[in-house]
Motif scaffolding. Structure first.
Motif, PDB file in Angstrom:
ATOM      1  N   LYS A 249     -30.911  37.181 -66.002  1.00  0.00           N
ATOM      2  CA  LYS A 249     -30.530  36.493 -64.775  1.00  0.00           C
ATOM      3  C   LYS A 249     -29.157  36.993 -64.341  1.00  0.00           C
ATOM      4  O   LYS A 249     -28.278  37.201 -65.165  1.00  0.00           O
ATOM      5  N   VAL A 250     -28.992  37.159 -63.031  1.00  0.00           N
ATOM      6  CA  VAL A 250     -27.746  37.702 -62.505  1.00  0.00           C
ATOM      7  C   VAL A 250     -27.219  36.805 -61.401  1.00  0.00           C
ATOM      8  O   VAL A 250     -27.940  36.453 -60.469  1.00  0.00           O
ATOM      9  N   ASP A 251     -25.955  36.420 -61.527  1.00  0.00           N
ATOM     10  CA  ASP A 251     -25.211  35.767 -60.439  1.00  0.00           C
ATOM     11  C   ASP A 251     -24.181  36.770 -59.948  1.00  0.00           C
ATOM     12  O   ASP A 251     -23.284  37.174 -60.695  1.00  0.00           O
ATOM     13  N   LEU A 252     -24.324  37.165 -58.682  1.00  0.00           N
ATOM     14  CA  LEU A 252     -23.447  38.188 -58.108  1.00  0.00           C
ATOM     15  C   LEU A 252     -22.820  37.652 -56.838  1.00  0.00           C
ATOM     16  O   LEU A 252     -23.512  37.112 -55.970  1.00  0.00           O
TER      17      LEU A 252
ATOM     18  N   ILE B  61     -15.521  41.540 -56.351  1.00  0.00           N
ATOM     19  CA  ILE B  61     -16.882  41.454 -56.888  1.00  0.00           C
ATOM     20  C   ILE B  61     -16.845  40.709 -58.215  1.00  0.00           C
ATOM     21  O   ILE B  61     -16.041  41.027 -59.092  1.00  0.00           O
ATOM     22  N   LYS B  62     -17.742  39.740 -58.344  1.00  0.00           N
ATOM     23  CA  LYS B  62     -17.888  39.027 -59.612  1.00  0.00           C
ATOM     24  C   LYS B  62     -19.358  39.012 -59.991  1.00  0.00           C
ATOM     25  O   LYS B  62     -20.196  38.519 -59.243  1.00  0.00           O
ATOM     26  N   LEU B  63     -19.663  39.573 -61.152  1.00  0.00           N
ATOM     27  CA  LEU B  63     -21.038  39.643 -61.643  1.00  0.00           C
ATOM     28  C   LEU B  63     -21.129  38.900 -62.964  1.00  0.00           C
ATOM     29  O   LEU B  63     -20.402  39.206 -63.904  1.00  0.00           O
ATOM     30  N   VAL B  64     -22.028  37.911 -63.017  1.00  0.00           N
ATOM     31  CA  VAL B  64     -22.273  37.150 -64.242  1.00  0.00           C
ATOM     32  C   VAL B  64     -23.747  37.293 -64.576  1.00  0.00           C
ATOM     33  O   VAL B  64     -24.619  36.955 -63.763  1.00  0.00           O
ATOM     34  N   SER B  65     -24.034  37.813 -65.780  1.00  0.00           N
ATOM     35  CA  SER B  65     -25.415  38.041 -66.202  1.00  0.00           C
ATOM     36  C   SER B  65     -25.730  37.193 -67.425  1.00  0.00           C
ATOM     37  O   SER B  65     -24.926  37.117 -68.363  1.00  0.00           O
TER      38      SER B  65
ATOM     39  N   ILE C  43     -16.888  41.412 -64.539  1.00  0.00           N
ATOM     40  CA  ILE C  43     -18.250  41.318 -65.076  1.00  0.00           C
ATOM     41  C   ILE C  43     -18.225  40.427 -66.314  1.00  0.00           C
ATOM     42  O   ILE C  43     -17.360  40.571 -67.175  1.00  0.00           O
ATOM     43  N   GLU C  44     -19.192  39.513 -66.398  1.00  0.00           N
ATOM     44  CA  GLU C  44     -19.365  38.676 -67.580  1.00  0.00           C
ATOM     45  C   GLU C  44     -20.839  38.677 -67.966  1.00  0.00           C
ATOM     46  O   GLU C  44     -21.700  38.420 -67.129  1.00  0.00           O
ATOM     47  N   LEU C  45     -21.103  38.990 -69.223  1.00  0.00           N
ATOM     48  CA  LEU C  45     -22.468  38.995 -69.737  1.00  0.00           C
ATOM     49  C   LEU C  45     -22.591  37.879 -70.769  1.00  0.00           C
ATOM     50  O   LEU C  45     -21.877  37.882 -71.780  1.00  0.00           O
ATOM     51  N   TYR C  46     -23.487  36.941 -70.517  1.00  0.00           N
ATOM     52  CA  TYR C  46     -23.656  35.780 -71.383  1.00  0.00           C
ATOM     53  C   TYR C  46     -24.910  35.925 -72.239  1.00  0.00           C
ATOM     54  O   TYR C  46     -25.879  36.584 -71.855  1.00  0.00           O
ATOM     55  N   ASN C  47     -24.876  35.268 -73.383  1.00  0.00           N
ATOM     56  CA  ASN C  47     -26.043  35.155 -74.250  1.00  0.00           C
ATOM     57  C   ASN C  47     -26.707  33.810 -73.979  1.00  0.00           C
ATOM     58  O   ASN C  47     -26.093  32.758 -74.117  1.00  0.00           O
ATOM     59  N   ASN C  48     -27.997  33.837 -73.571  1.00  0.00           N
ATOM     60  CA  ASN C  48     -28.701  32.603 -73.248  1.00  0.00           C
ATOM     61  C   ASN C  48     -28.802  31.653 -74.429  1.00  0.00           C
ATOM     62  O   ASN C  48     -28.742  30.431 -74.272  1.00  0.00           O
ATOM     63  N   LEU C  49     -28.970  32.221 -75.640  1.00  0.00           N
ATOM     64  CA  LEU C  49     -29.221  31.400 -76.814  1.00  0.00           C
ATOM     65  C   LEU C  49     -28.006  30.551 -77.164  1.00  0.00           C
ATOM     66  O   LEU C  49     -28.133  29.365 -77.489  1.00  0.00           O
ATOM     67  N   HIS C  50     -26.802  31.154 -77.112  1.00  0.00           N
ATOM     68  CA  HIS C  50     -25.591  30.441 -77.519  1.00  0.00           C
ATOM     69  C   HIS C  50     -24.737  30.009 -76.327  1.00  0.00           C
ATOM     70  O   HIS C  50     -23.724  29.336 -76.526  1.00  0.00           O
ATOM     71  N   ASP C  51     -25.136  30.383 -75.099  1.00  0.00           N
ATOM     72  CA  ASP C  51     -24.345  30.098 -73.905  1.00  0.00           C
ATOM     73  C   ASP C  51     -22.899  30.555 -74.100  1.00  0.00           C
ATOM     74  O   ASP C  51     -21.950  29.845 -73.793  1.00  0.00           O
TER      75      ASP C  51
ATOM     76  N   VAL D 298     -19.918  39.935 -73.315  1.00  0.00           N
ATOM     77  CA  VAL D 298     -19.029  40.989 -72.821  1.00  0.00           C
ATOM     78  C   VAL D 298     -18.340  40.482 -71.562  1.00  0.00           C
ATOM     79  O   VAL D 298     -18.965  39.800 -70.736  1.00  0.00           O
ATOM     80  N   HIS D 299     -17.068  40.777 -71.422  1.00  0.00           N
ATOM     81  CA  HIS D 299     -16.428  40.527 -70.130  1.00  0.00           C
ATOM     82  C   HIS D 299     -15.457  41.657 -69.795  1.00  0.00           C
ATOM     83  O   HIS D 299     -14.776  42.191 -70.681  1.00  0.00           O
ATOM     84  N   LEU D 300     -15.444  42.029 -68.522  1.00  0.00           N
ATOM     85  CA  LEU D 300     -14.523  43.024 -67.988  1.00  0.00           C
ATOM     86  C   LEU D 300     -13.920  42.438 -66.722  1.00  0.00           C
ATOM     87  O   LEU D 300     -14.630  41.842 -65.907  1.00  0.00           O
ATOM     88  N   LYS D 301     -12.620  42.608 -66.544  1.00  0.00           N
ATOM     89  CA  LYS D 301     -12.002  42.048 -65.344  1.00  0.00           C
ATOM     90  C   LYS D 301     -10.907  42.964 -64.819  1.00  0.00           C
ATOM     91  O   LYS D 301     -10.423  43.852 -65.527  1.00  0.00           O
ATOM     92  N   ASP D 302     -10.558  42.720 -63.559  1.00  0.00           N
ATOM     93  CA  ASP D 302      -9.520  43.497 -62.876  1.00  0.00           C
ATOM     94  C   ASP D 302      -9.840  44.986 -62.893  1.00  0.00           C
ATOM     95  O   ASP D 302      -9.023  45.823 -63.296  1.00  0.00           O
TER      96      ASP D 302
END
Length: 603
Positions: A88-91, A122-126, A167-175, A179-183
Motif C-alpha cells: 500500500k502506498v500513500d503519496l 514529496i512524501k511517500l509512505v509505503s 520516504i517511509e517504508l512500514y512493516n504491516n505486521l509490526h506497524d 526504512v526512512h529517507l528524508k530531506d
C-alpha cells in the motif's frame, strides 16, 4: 488573378486559425477532463492499480512541441479493499511541473517521454508485508485489478529535479518503520525506467547523471531491535563520488537486555561516529546491473563496540563462513579495489562463564587498515586472487600492533597466511580482560616484542610465535577479583610464578623460547575468533613449553578425533546447556534492571 489571390489569403488565414484553434480545442478538452486523464496515467500501473488519486489545481497547456502540465496537492492512497498482504502506498506531492509531455508516444507506444519534470515537497509512505513474504512481482499474489494493470514500456525524463523528498517504508505486521529517507534533493539527467527494469530484480533504472544530497537514511532490522543510520549523504555520479557525513549501526536495547532475549550466545554490536567517502563509485553499473563496483573506500573515525555474554550456551550448529566461502556464496556481486580505515577504535567486552562480578574488556585504538581486492567479481579482478589486509593499532592504547593477512580467494581449502608483531607494552594493562576471565591479576611484567608467522586454512593452522618479555608475575584472586590473605591462593600464586610460568624470555642464560602455533578451527566460531586462538596457542606454548606434537594431540582430543584423523572430519557437537542458561538468566536480571535505571536517569 485577384480571385485566386483572395482564395490563397483566405486559405492561409484558415490554416493559421486552424493551427491556433487545434491547441485551443485540445486544451479545452484536456482541462475539462484533467482529473480523469492524470488519474489514468497513474493508476494504470501495477503498483498503483488499487489506489485512488485526488488533485488540487490542475492546468494543462498543449502546443505542438508537447504539453505543459502543472499540478498542485496530489494525493495517492490505497483503496479500502486492498488487503494487508499487498503493498500500500500513500503519496503526497505539493507541486509538480512537467514540460514536453509527448502524447503520440503515450497513445501509440505506451511510453512516457518528458523533456523536464520538477517535483516539490514529496512524501511517500509505503506499507508492505515482511520482506520474506513479499512477492510484488508475482501476479498470483496481486489483486485482480493489479494483474490487469499495464506497466509502461518506457518512462524517460531528460531533466528530473526532486525537491524535499521523504520516504517511509512500514512493516504491516509490526506497524513499524523499516526504512526512512528524508530531506532528499536530487538532480537527475537522462532518467529511464523500462518494463525490463521493473521485471528484473537486479535492475533499478538508468540515469546519465545524478547529483544532490540526502539528509538522513535509516534501515531497521533484527525485528526492529537494531538500525543503521546514515546522515549527510552527498553524491555526484559524474565525479563518481559519494560522501557520508555520519554512519552508525545502533542497538535500541542495552547489552544485557538484548542478549537475554536469545536462548544461545548472541553478540551485541554498536558502530558509531564513522564517516565514509567513496571514490570511483560506478553507480550506473549498480542501478542497471545490481553490481557494486568501487575503486576506493575511505572510512574515518569508526568506533566499534562488541559485547558477548559467555554464560549463554554456544550454538554448536552455527557455521560462520570463512573469507573464500563468504565471497563465493555471496549473491551480491561486489568489487572494491582499496578500502582504508583511519583512526578507528574497537572495544571488545566479554562476560565470562564464571562467578565473576563483572565482564572483561580490551580495546584497540588508533586503528588504521588497508584492505586490497575485496571482490567476487571475477571479470573485474582478473588474475588477482589474493585478498590482502594490512592493519595497525595500539593494544590498550600502548602496544603497537602490525598485522598482515592474505587470503587466496580461489583456494578450495581456504588457504591463508597471518603475520604480525606487537611492540613494547606494560602487561598490567591487560588486567581488565584477564581478571574476570581467569581470576588472575598480573602484578608486573613488560612485553618487549611479539612476532608471529602462521599458515592456515579452513580446518587448522600452524606456525611460530616469539614473545619476548620480562619480570612477569601473577597473583590469584578471590571471587570478588580482589587480592586477599587466603593461604591456598598465596601458595597457588607462588607455585604459578616459580614452577608453571616463565618470568622472563629470554631466560637468564640468554636462551630464547619460541612458541609453537597449532589450533583446529572451531567451525561454529568466527574468522577473528580463529585468528585469536591460533595466536593464543603460541602464547600458551611459550609459557608451558608444549611442542607441535603435544599441541596436535591435545587439539585432536578436544575435538574427539583419533590420532592422525583429519580436522576436516570434526563431528558436530550437539547438546544444550539448559542449566547454564537458567543460571545466566538469573544472573542477568540485576544487570537488566541496572540498564533500565541508567536509561531513566539519562532521560
Amino acid at each position: 488573378m485577384k480571385k485566386l489571390l483572395f482564395w490563397l489569403v483566405g486559405a492561409l488565414l484558415f490554416f493559421l486559425l486552424l493551427l491556433r484553434g487545434v491547441p485551443f480545442l485540445i486544451n479545452l478538452y484536456l482541462n475539462a477532463n484533467a482529473d480523469r486523464i492524470v488519474s489514468s496515467l497513474i493508476t494504470r500501473t501495477s503498483l498503483f492499480g488499487d489506489h485512488q488519486v485526488s488533485f488540487g489545481d490542475i492546468r494543462l497547456n498543449y502546443n505542438y512541441s508537447g504539453t505543459y502540465l502543472k499540478i498542485q496537492d496530489i494525493k495517492v492512497s490505497p483503496s479500502l479493499t486492498l488487503g494487508d498482504e499487498f503493498v500500500k502506498v500513500d503519496l503526497s506531492i505539493d507541486h509538480l511541473d512537467i514540460i514536453g509531455f509527448n502524447w503520440s508516444n503515450y497513445l501509440l507506444k505506451n511510453t512516457i517521454l518528458v523533456d523536464s519534470a520538477k517535483i516539490d515537497q514529496i512524501k511517500l509512505v509505503s506499507f508492505s508485508p515482511p520482506l520474506d513474504s513479499l512477492q510484488v512481482r508475482s501476479s498470483s499474489r496481486r489483486p485482480p485489478s493489479q494483474t490487469k494493470g499495464k506497466d509502461y514500456e518506457l518512462i524517460a525524463v531528460n531533466n528530473f529535479d526532486l525537491q524535499n523528498l521523504s520516504i517511509e517504508l512500514y512493516n504491516n505486521l509490526h506497524d513499524s518503520v523499516r526504512v526512512h529517507l528524508k530531506d532528499m534533493y536530487l538532480q537527475v539527467r537522462g532518467f529511464k525506467l523500462t518494463k525490463e527494469d521493473i521485471e528484473n530484480p537486479q535492475s533499478l533504472f538508468h540515469v546519465d547523471n545524478v547529483s544532490g544530497s540526502i539528509g538522513e537514511a535509516a534501515f531497521h532490522f533484527d525485528r526492529f531491535r537494531q538500525y543503521a543510520l546514515v546522515k549527510e549523504i552527498v553524491l555526484d555520479t559524474e565525479l563518481r563520488k559519494m560522501n557520508f557525513g555520519y554512519i552508525a549501526l545502533l542497538n535500541k536495547q542495552g547489552k544485557y537486555t538484548y542478549t537475554s532475549q536469545f536462548p544461545e550466545r548472541q553478540s551485541w554490536t554498536k558502530i558509531d561516529s564513522a564517516q565514509m567517502e567513496l571514490r570511483g563509485f560506478h553507480i550506473g553499473n549498480f542501478l542497471e546491473r545490481g553490481i557494486i563496483e568501487i575503486d576506493t573506500i575511505f572510512t574515518f573515525n569508526p568506533r566499534v563496540e562488541i559485547f558477548v555474554d559467555k554464560r549463554k550456551p554456544e550454538n554448536k550448529d552455527k557455521r560462520p563462513q570463512m573469507i573464500q566461502a563468504l565471497f563465493s556464496n555471496l549473491r551480491q556481486v561486489i568489487h572494491v579495489d582499496h578500502s582504508f580505515v583511519r583512526n578507528g577504535y574497537i572495544r571488545i567486552e566479554e562476560r565470562p562463564n564464571n562467578q565473576s562480578p563483572r565482564s572483561g574488556m580490551l580495546y584497540i585504538s588508533e586503528l588504521n587498515a588497508h584492505v586490497i581486492n575485496i571482490s567476487n567479481y571475477v571479470e573485474r579482478r582478473g588474475g588477482n586472487k589474493l585478498l590482502r589486509l594490512e592493519g595497525e593499532g595500539r593494544l590498550m592504547g600502548q602496544g603497537l600492533i602490525n598485522l598482515l593477512a592474505q587470503y587466496d580467494l580461489e583456494s578450495e581449502k581456504g588457504d591463508f597466511t597471518l603475520k604480525g608483531t606487537l611492540g613494547k607494552m606494560d602487561l598490567t594493562l591487560l588486567d581488565p580482560m584477564i581478571k574476570p576471565q581467569a581470576h588472575v591479576s598480573i602484578e608486573s611484567g613488560k612485553v618487549n616484542s611479539v612476532k608471529f608467522d602462521i599458515t592456515g586454512n579452513d580446518f587448522d593452522g600452524t606456525g611460530k610465535l616469539t614473545v619476548l618479555y620480562e619480570d612477569l608475575e601473577v597473583v590469584l584472586l578471590n571471587a570478588d577479583l580482589d587480592v586477599d590473605n587466603n593461604f591456598f591462593r598465596r601458595i597457588g600464586s607462588f607455585l604459578a610464578n616459580k614452577l608453571i610460568i616463565r618470568s622472563n624470555n629470554p631466560k637468564k642464560n640468554g636462551e630464547v623460547v619460541h612458541g609453537t602455533v597449532y589450533y583446529i578451527r572451531d567451525t561454529n566460531k568466527s574468522m577473528f575468533a580463529y585468528w585469536w586462538q591460533l595466536i593464543f596457542s603460541g602464547l600458551k606454548s611459550t609459557l608451558t613449553g608444549d611442542d607441535l606434537e603435544k599441541l596436535k594431540i591435545r587439539e585432536q582430543e578436544r575435538h574427539g578425533l583419533s590420532t592422525g584423523q583429519k580436522p576436516g572430519a570434526i563431528p558436530l557437537i550437539g547438546g544444550r546447556k539448559s542449566e547454564q542458561a537458567k543460571q545466566q538468566e538469573q544472573l542477568s536480571r540485576k544487570e537488566r534492571r541496572e540498564e533500565r535505571r541508567q536509561s531513566k536517569n539519562k532521560e
